[in-house]
Every structure is written in C-alpha cells, then in structure tokens.
Design a protein around this motif. Structure first.
Motif, mmCIF file in Angstrom:
data_model
loop_
_atom_site.group_PDB
_atom_site.id
_atom_site.type_symbol
_atom_site.label_atom_id
_atom_site.label_comp_id
_atom_site.label_asym_id
_atom_site.label_seq_id
_atom_site.Cartn_x
_atom_site.Cartn_y
_atom_site.Cartn_z
ATOM 1 N N ALA A 273 0.825 -1.207 0.000
ATOM 2 C CA ALA A 273 0.000 0.000 0.000
ATOM 3 C C ALA A 273 0.860 1.259 0.000
ATOM 4 N N ILE A 274 1.935 1.246 0.791
ATOM 5 C CA ILE A 274 2.843 2.400 0.817
ATOM 6 C C ILE A 274 3.527 2.566 -0.527
ATOM 7 N N GLU A 275 4.003 1.461 -1.080
ATOM 8 C CA GLU A 275 4.697 1.545 -2.372
ATOM 9 C C GLU A 275 3.746 1.989 -3.479
ATOM 10 N N ALA A 276 2.520 1.502 -3.466
ATOM 11 C CA ALA A 276 1.550 1.898 -4.486
ATOM 12 C C ALA A 276 1.307 3.399 -4.455
ATOM 13 N N ARG A 277 1.243 3.975 -3.243
ATOM 14 C CA ARG A 277 1.040 5.437 -3.147
ATOM 15 C C ARG A 277 2.252 6.180 -3.672
ATOM 16 N N ARG A 278 3.440 5.681 -3.395
ATOM 17 C CA ARG A 278 4.648 6.332 -3.902
ATOM 18 C C ARG A 278 4.755 6.202 -5.421
ATOM 19 N N VAL A 279 4.366 5.060 -5.939
ATOM 20 C CA VAL A 279 4.399 4.867 -7.396
ATOM 21 C C VAL A 279 3.468 5.869 -8.074
ATOM 22 N N ARG A 280 2.268 6.033 -7.520
ATOM 23 C CA ARG A 280 1.331 6.989 -8.114
ATOM 24 C C ARG A 280 1.899 8.402 -8.075
ATOM 25 N N ALA A 281 2.547 8.752 -6.959
ATOM 26 C CA ALA A 281 3.158 10.082 -6.868
ATOM 27 C C ALA A 281 4.285 10.234 -7.883
ATOM 28 N N ALA A 282 5.074 9.187 -8.057
ATOM 29 C CA ALA A 282 6.181 9.245 -9.013
ATOM 30 C C ALA A 282 5.674 9.449 -10.434
ATOM 31 N N TRP A 283 4.619 8.714 -10.822
ATOM 32 C CA TRP A 283 4.075 8.892 -12.172
ATOM 33 C C TRP A 283 3.536 10.299 -12.361
ATOM 34 N N THR A 284 2.913 10.839 -11.329
ATOM 35 C CA THR A 284 2.394 12.204 -11.428
ATOM 36 C C THR A 284 3.532 13.194 -11.630
ATOM 37 N N LEU A 285 4.603 13.053 -10.847
ATOM 38 C CA LEU A 285 5.735 13.965 -10.948
ATOM 39 C C LEU A 285 6.467 13.810 -12.281
ATOM 40 N N LEU A 286 6.578 12.587 -12.755
ATOM 41 C CA LEU A 286 7.249 12.356 -14.033
ATOM 42 C C LEU A 286 6.463 12.970 -15.189
ATOM 43 N N GLY A 287 5.158 13.082 -15.017
ATOM 44 C CA GLY A 287 4.340 13.683 -16.060
ATOM 45 C C GLY A 287 4.144 15.166 -15.886
ATOM 46 N N SER A 288 4.731 15.738 -14.834
ATOM 47 C CA SER A 288 4.542 17.156 -14.543
ATOM 48 C C SER A 288 5.575 18.004 -15.252
ATOM 49 N N ASP A 289 5.195 19.263 -15.544
ATOM 50 C CA ASP A 289 6.170 20.201 -16.104
ATOM 51 C C ASP A 289 6.632 21.191 -15.036
ATOM 52 N N ALA A 310 17.184 4.267 -7.889
ATOM 53 C CA ALA A 310 17.128 2.834 -8.191
ATOM 54 C C ALA A 310 15.905 2.184 -7.557
ATOM 55 N N ARG A 311 15.612 2.551 -6.315
ATOM 56 C CA ARG A 311 14.424 1.986 -5.653
ATOM 57 C C ARG A 311 13.147 2.428 -6.367
ATOM 58 N N MET A 312 13.112 3.689 -6.787
ATOM 59 C CA MET A 312 11.945 4.164 -7.511
ATOM 60 C C MET A 312 11.773 3.405 -8.825
ATOM 61 N N GLN A 313 12.864 3.254 -9.571
ATOM 62 C CA GLN A 313 12.771 2.566 -10.855
ATOM 63 C C GLN A 313 12.344 1.114 -10.679
ATOM 64 N N ALA A 314 12.823 0.477 -9.615
ATOM 65 C CA ALA A 314 12.423 -0.907 -9.352
ATOM 66 C C ALA A 314 10.929 -0.982 -9.033
ATOM 67 N N ALA A 315 10.431 -0.009 -8.269
ATOM 68 C CA ALA A 315 9.011 0.006 -7.918
ATOM 69 C C ALA A 315 8.153 0.262 -9.150
ATOM 70 N N LEU A 316 8.606 1.144 -10.020
ATOM 71 C CA LEU A 316 7.857 1.426 -11.242
ATOM 72 C C LEU A 316 7.806 0.193 -12.139
ATOM 73 N N ARG A 317 8.892 -0.553 -12.178
ATOM 74 C CA ARG A 317 8.903 -1.784 -12.972
ATOM 75 C C ARG A 317 7.960 -2.822 -12.370
ATOM 76 N N ARG A 318 7.874 -2.851 -11.028
ATOM 77 C CA ARG A 318 6.986 -3.825 -10.383
ATOM 78 C C ARG A 318 5.515 -3.467 -10.594
ATOM 79 N N SER A 319 5.255 -2.182 -10.753
ATOM 80 C CA SER A 319 3.862 -1.770 -10.944
ATOM 81 C C SER A 319 3.397 -2.212 -12.320
ATOM 82 N N ASP A 320 2.083 -2.315 -12.450
ATOM 83 C CA ASP A 320 1.513 -2.717 -13.740
ATOM 84 C C ASP A 320 1.457 -1.473 -14.613
ATOM 85 N N ALA A 321 2.605 -1.019 -15.004
ATOM 86 C CA ALA A 321 2.939 0.312 -15.490
ATOM 87 C C ALA A 321 1.933 0.877 -16.474
#
Length: 327
Positions: A273-289, A310-321
């Motif tokens: 649950a914690i990682e899923a919330r961080r993944v969502r935040a990461a995708w939002t930030l990566l799409g932000s200008d 590295a931890r972020m990239q690993a989590a993004l790969r684990r997510s159903d991107a």
C-alpha cells in the motif's frame, strides 16, 4: 472538442501516466502573456465552464480552461482543466451524484460547507444537490461524472460522501481511462445502450469507493476503522522515505503482525500500500512540467518518498505500469 497541445486532445496513454488532461493541454504562463486576445479566451473559457454548470468566482482574472463532455439524458462524463480560479457548481437533479477525480494539481473543495484539499489520485463523491465550490491556485485537471443514484446506493455509500478518498492506482486508472474512452467517442451518449452505461458507470464508482475505504471487505468493525486510519496515515506520510510498514504500525499503535492481518483482508500488505502510493506520486511527478523538478529523477524519487532513484525505478517496474499495483 478535443484536448491537446495542438488539437486539445487527451489520449489514454497520457491518462495512464497520471496526467491524461494536463499533459496534453498545458498552457505556460509565457504563452498566456503573449496571447493577443486573453480577455476573449478567458470569456470563452468561462462560457464553457458555465455551460457545464460551473460559475466562475471573482478572484483574479477569468480562467483559461478546457471542457470536454459526453452525455446522455441521465448521465454526463467530462474531462476538464482550468487555470487558477474559484468555481461554484449549479445543483444537479434530485437523486443524482457528482464525482470529481483529481488528475493533476489540486483544489480546495467545499462540499456542504466543509472544505478539504482534493489532490491528484483522489476522488470526491457528493449528492447532486450538495452546494460545491472549488478554489485552485494552479493548473487543475480532473474528471467529473454526473450519475443517477438510487436510494439504496445512497444509504450504503453516503458516509463516504463529501470527503477526499485516496484511490488505489488501479481504480484511478479505471476512472480516468473510462473518461478518456467515452470522451473519445461522444456518440456513445446517444447510442441505444446509453441508458445501460449509467449502470456501468455507477458500478465503477461504487467499486472505487469500496476499494478506497474497504467498505465491503470482510472486516470487523474495528478492522475497518483501523484500515481507514492506516490509509490516512499513508496518505500523509508516504513522501517520507524513512516511513515504512513498521513505522505505520507504530503510528497506529498496533503490532506489525496484526496490521498485516488487517491488510490481508483487502488483499494487500502495508508495504504494498505504501509503495503503491509512492508509485502513483512518481508517475504524477514524471508527467509534470513543474520546474522545481526539472525532469531530474533524483528530485522525483525524493518527492515521491523513495530513498534512491534505483528503488523508484524498481518500484515502477513492479507496478503494472503505469496504472497497476505493486506485486
């Protein structure tokens, strides 16, 4: 009407990257300063919002906005973005609901006299006749659904109305991708199956409420309350890279083992649950200008709550991107 940089179009891929509307419809402050007819554009924007039942307030200049709607006689689905502004809703018919899903940016939403921040990845459901006003200080993108709502549904889900519900990544993706699909095919609002779609859309909203709150899980009363508190703590502390499942249990004053038992009822774990919330935040930030990130992965990882890139990239790969859930 289409949303996009050149055509104001919003595609599903952009939606899955947590910015389906803003990503394809950004207007920089520089371009607005160079606009030779800003007053005319603002007037047209206010008219578009008014046509969809939103009145602009008096703070600052009239907003720049885009509104794309598909509707039948009983329901409407829209994707919208607007520059900083104050908006007030017009009432909807009795026995209806309004669903607002944050996509990018945030706004202070006052529902029935109670205000709270609605952020990207969150959903707020309100009865159609509930007075609603919003105040955004930056570019705000969202989806809005207006649906009929039966009395039995209202009795069951009304306790979750008028407050932001942090959505699981998969539910947020389902809501936004459905919005994009419908807005991409407006004829569906006039099709013979349009009435049936109201039931489908209602079930999607109900499932989002259930998954966001654990309302229909096989929780005991105490477990359900603990799960909600846990999700609230995650929402407030996920950006702290030191925050983990052990810290979550400590914050809730329960053992890690018991916390895992409660989360297992929801078919997940505290770590997931914690990682899923961080993944969502990461995708939002990566799409932000947002210039504060400047595209730097280090800054994105830090602000999303990951200790390293590295931890972020690993989590993004684990997510159903990018719309999925950590495995």
């Amino acid at each position: 009407m289409r949303l996009g940089v050149r055509e104001q179009r919003c595609d599903t891929q952009a939606c899955r990257q947590s910015s389906p509307i803003v990503r394809s419809s950004r207007m920089s402050s520089e371009s607005m300063r160079n606009d030779p007819v800003p007053e005319a554009r603002s007037s047209a924007s206010a008219a578009r919002l008014a046509a969809f039942g939103w009145r602009t307030g008096r703070r600052g200049a009239a907003p720049t906005s885009s509104v794309e709607v598909v509707a039948s006689g009983t329901w409407a689905v829209a994707r919208l973005w607007s520059s900083p502004c104050v908006l007030t809703s017009s009432p909807l018919p009795p026995r209806s609901i309004r669903v607002v899903v944050g996509v990018q940016g945030e706004a202070e939403v006052v529902a029935g006299g109670v205000g709270s921040a609605l952020r990207a990845g969150q959903m707020m459901v309100s009865a159609g006749d509930t007075p609603l006003s919003t105040d955004s200080s930056g570019l705000w993108a969202r989806c809005e659904w207006r649906l009929p709502w039966r009395a039995a549904q209202h009795e069951r889900f009304a306790p979750h109305f008028d407050r932001p519900l942090p959505l699981p990544v998969a539910n947020h993706a389902l809501l936004t991708s459905t919005t994009n699909a419908l807005c991409g095919h407006p004829a569906l609002g006039r099709s013979p199956s349009a009435g049936m779609l109201a039931d489908v859309l209602s079930l999607i909203v109900q499932s989002a409420i259930v998954d966001a709150t654990g309302e229909a899980m096989a929780f005991t009363t105490g477990q359900q309350a603990l799960f909600r508190r846990a999700m609230s703590v995650i929402e407030s502390r996920y950006a702290d890279s030191a925050f983990d499942a052990t810290a979550l249990a400590a914050a809730l004053h329960v053992s890690s083992r018991y916390l895992r038992t409660v989360f297992a009822v929801a078919h997940t774990t505290p770590r997931m649950a914690i990682e899923a919330r961080r993944v969502r935040a990461a995708w939002t930030l990566l799409g932000s200008d947002d210039a504060s990130h400047g595209g730097a992965l280090t800054a994105v990882a830090r602000d999303a709550g990951f200790s390293t890139v590295a931890r972020m990239q690993a989590a993004l790969r684990r997510s159903d991107a990018p719309g999925g859930r950590p495995a």
